[in-house]
Scaffold this active site. Structure first.
Site, short mmCIF file in Angstrom:
data_model
loop_
_atom_site.label_atom_id
_atom_site.label_comp_id
_atom_site.label_asym_id
_atom_site.label_seq_id
_atom_site.Cartn_x
_atom_site.Cartn_y
_atom_site.Cartn_z
CG ASP A 72 2.95 -9.14 -8.30
OD1 ASP A 72 1.79 -8.69 -8.23
OD2 ASP A 72 3.43 -9.86 -7.41
CB THR A 118 -4.54 0.60 -8.16
OG1 THR A 118 -3.96 -0.10 -9.26
CG2 THR A 118 -5.10 -0.39 -7.17
CG ASN A 144 0.67 3.07 -7.24
OD1 ASN A 144 -0.51 2.71 -7.27
ND2 ASN A 144 1.23 3.69 -8.25
CE LYS A 201 0.73 -11.91 -9.54
NZ LYS A 201 -0.16 -10.73 -9.45
CE LYS A 226 -7.24 -8.01 -8.37
NZ LYS A 226 -6.05 -7.30 -7.85
P1 NAD Z 1 3.76 0.04 -2.51
O1 NAD Z 1 4.99 -0.76 -2.29
O2 NAD Z 1 3.79 1.22 -3.43
O3 NAD Z 1 3.23 0.60 -1.09
C1 NAD Z 1 3.03 -0.20 0.03
C2 NAD Z 1 2.85 0.73 1.24
O4 NAD Z 1 2.51 -0.03 2.38
C3 NAD Z 1 4.10 1.49 1.63
O5 NAD Z 1 3.72 2.78 2.05
C4 NAD Z 1 4.64 0.69 2.80
O6 NAD Z 1 5.45 1.49 3.68
C5 NAD Z 1 3.36 0.31 3.45
N1 NAD Z 1 3.43 -0.82 4.37
C6 NAD Z 1 4.13 -1.97 4.22
N2 NAD Z 1 3.91 -2.76 5.29
C7 NAD Z 1 3.05 -2.08 6.10
C8 NAD Z 1 2.45 -2.36 7.33
N3 NAD Z 1 2.68 -3.52 7.94
N4 NAD Z 1 1.61 -1.44 7.87
C9 NAD Z 1 1.36 -0.28 7.24
N5 NAD Z 1 1.91 0.04 6.06
C10 NAD Z 1 2.75 -0.85 5.50
O7 NAD Z 1 2.65 -1.00 -2.95
P2 NAD Z 1 1.28 -0.70 -3.72
O8 NAD Z 1 1.52 -0.84 -5.18
O9 NAD Z 1 0.67 0.54 -3.20
O10 NAD Z 1 0.43 -1.98 -3.28
C11 NAD Z 1 -0.25 -2.03 -2.05
C12 NAD Z 1 -1.24 -3.18 -2.07
O11 NAD Z 1 -2.14 -3.00 -3.15
C13 NAD Z 1 -0.65 -4.57 -2.28
O12 NAD Z 1 -1.45 -5.49 -1.57
C14 NAD Z 1 -0.81 -4.80 -3.76
O13 NAD Z 1 -0.83 -6.17 -4.09
C15 NAD Z 1 -2.14 -4.15 -3.99
N6 NAD Z 1 -2.41 -3.78 -5.38
C16 NAD Z 1 -1.61 -2.88 -6.02
C17 NAD Z 1 -1.90 -2.51 -7.33
C18 NAD Z 1 -1.09 -1.47 -8.06
O14 NAD Z 1 -1.50 -1.09 -9.16
N7 NAD Z 1 -0.01 -0.95 -7.50
C19 NAD Z 1 -3.00 -3.09 -7.99
C20 NAD Z 1 -3.80 -4.00 -7.31
C21 NAD Z 1 -3.49 -4.33 -5.99
#
Ligand code: NAD
Length: 425
Positions: A154, A198, A229, A114, A102
């Site tokens: 994370d 992101t 997020n 990690k 990445k």
């Molecule tokens: P978050 O916890 O803020 O949000 C996750 C969302 O997904 C929530 O709305 C939750 O209700 C929903 N959810 C969970 N299970 C679900 C399902 N089965 N079906 C539909 N919705 C579901 O997490 P985030 O930070 O937004 O991260 C989301 C993804 O993005 C993850 O895979 C994470 O690894 C990836 N990611 C996040 C970032 C970051 O900066 N936050 C950076 C890179 C990658």
């Protein structure tokens, strides 16, 4: 009695194996030598520690802490710390490698790392978590460092834990060292723009891909899975750029409105509703939340969890473009089906790299002892994301491969070339 909790066994398809499959394919396309392949495949450093913590009940419990540096060829390792009950070495190793690719795709001067602690933060008090973070930091005091390995949040950790980590590291060194960790609260040297970074990168790469596919954003529809997020920021920013977001979802279900969902309103509803869309009235609830993935839309943004686009549903996907906000939402086997259908997928290691890009900016600002405006952060991260997209697109054309393999090619090529210039023993 002190004990170490055993890791439960996982039985579902493994997105990390999917990642390795793509790595192997890209390495092959690139004609990577076996020697360099072996260097890039194996982690540079793996540290496992036992962390005895006094719990609130006065008893001592021992937790297992892991930190893996997959690569420090491009620069200090960068990667989050996961607090979860199923953390284990294999997973952390794979996630560390994921970070290497990445960072290389967006061309920031970091390797990949990690960390994780096997624990259940939901069952722990704030005091217990604080003691665990501090113990983990001290155990890793020779691993971490602004020029060696820079952790971040994370799953199960956030700005609060990063503040404790920075404090403990600083105390051990007798000075304030805020560049040792990113994702800190703003007052401790966190960066403006990190929260939306992101989702913003998802928007930038989605627009760049739409341009290639000749999709007019003002006539395009979009569905976003996950409203945390990444998902909610991506939805809001795509809506601002003219797309009609017809469907959103979270753990409570999926919601659909053919006239478009007012994203600001949905965010306000979620924020006033304990963080979920449960009961949201601005759209009808779909009977099956997975239907969102199969809607007739131009752009699909999976931004929730891994492994949602699989051989089970890939042939039913109607979107022209998939932009992966989540890590690992598409299984390797589904790739072939999407390619056959002519669906472009902007892969996770490119689409969601806006987060690590602004983490890099946080580190840069900490080292400068200076704070950038949100406008500067956004402008620079947009440029990095757009350049990375163009670079990957060019590689896709040059090697005649899908965007996903092209992203791995760009990343592996960069790390391999740097390694070759630096030389081995
Ligand atoms: P978050 O916890 O803020 O949000 C996750 C969302 O997904 C929530 O709305 C939750 O209700 C929903 N959810 C969970 N299970 C679900 C399902 N089965 N079906 C539909 N919705 C579901 O997490 P985030 O930070 O937004 O991260 C989301 C993804 O993005 C993850 O895979 C994470 O690894 C990836 N990611 C996040 C970032 C970051 O900066 N936050 C950076 C890179 C990658």
């Amino acid at each position: 009695m002190a004990y170490i909790e055993p890791a439960p066994i996982k039985d579902k398809e493994n997105p990390l194996e999917s990642m390795m499959e793509r790595f192997n394919l890209a390495a092959q396309k690139l004609g990577l030598s076996e020697e360099v392949y072996n260097v890039l495949k194996n982690p540079a450093k793996q540290v496992i520690v036992s962390l005895p913590i006094t719990m609130d009940n006065g008893k001592i419990k021992v937790f297992e802490g892991i930190r893996v540096i997959h690569s420090n060829i491009l620069g200090p390792a960068k990667g989050g710390i996961r607090f979860a009950p199923d953390v284990h070495l294999d997973e952390v190793r794979a996630l560390a490698a994921w970070m290497t690719w990445k960072c290389a795709v967006v061309d920031i001067p970091y390797g990949g790392g990690k960390g994780g602690v096997r624990c259940n933060p939901r069952e722990m008090s704030a005091g217990e978590i604080e003691r665990l973070v501090r113990a983990y930091t001290l155990a890793m005091i020779d691993v971490f460092g602004p020029d060696k390995d820079i952790p971040a949040p994370d799953m199960g950790t956030g700005p609060r834990e990063m503040a404790w980590l920075m404090d403990e590291y600083s105390k051990a060194h007798g000075m304030t060292v805020n560049a040792v960790v990113t994702g800190k609260p703003l007052v401790l040297g966190g960066s403006l723009g990190r929260t939306e970074a992101t989702g913003r990168g998802v928007m930038v790469t989605a627009l760049a891909a739409m341009q290639k596919l000749k999709i007019n954003p003002f006539q395009a529809t979009c569905a976003v899975q996950g409203f945390g997020n990444v998902g909610s920021w991506a939805a809001q920013l795509l809506e601002e750029r003219g797309l009609k977001v017809v469907s959103i979802s979270d753990i409570s279900g999926a919601y659909y409105n053919s006239n478009g969902i007012n994203i600001q309103e949905a965010i306000a509803y979620r924020d006033g509703n304990k963080g979920t869309l449960e009961g949201y009235q601005g759209a009808e609830k779909l009977s099956n939340p997975m239907e969102l993935l199969e809607l007739e839309v131009d752009v699909l943004v999976p931004a929730a969890v891994e492994d949602v686009i699989t051989i089970g549903n890939a042939d039913k996907i109607k979107a022209k473009l998939i932009v992966e906000g989540a890590n690992g939402p598409t299984s390797a086997k589904a790739d072939a089906i999407l390619n056959e259908k002519g669906i472009m997928a902007v892969p996770d290691i490119l689409a969601n790299a806006g987060g690590v890009t602004v983490s890099y900016f946080e580190w840069v600002q900490n080292r400068l002892g200076y704070k950038w405006t949100a406008e500067r952060v956004n402008r620079r991260s947009d440029r990095i994301m757009k350049d990375a997209f163009d670079h990957v697109y060019q590689a896709a054309v040059k090697y005649d491969v899908p965007m996903r393999i092209a992203a791995y090619i760009v990343a592996i090529d960069k790390v391999a070339k740097t390694y070759t210039f630096r030389g081995g023993f």
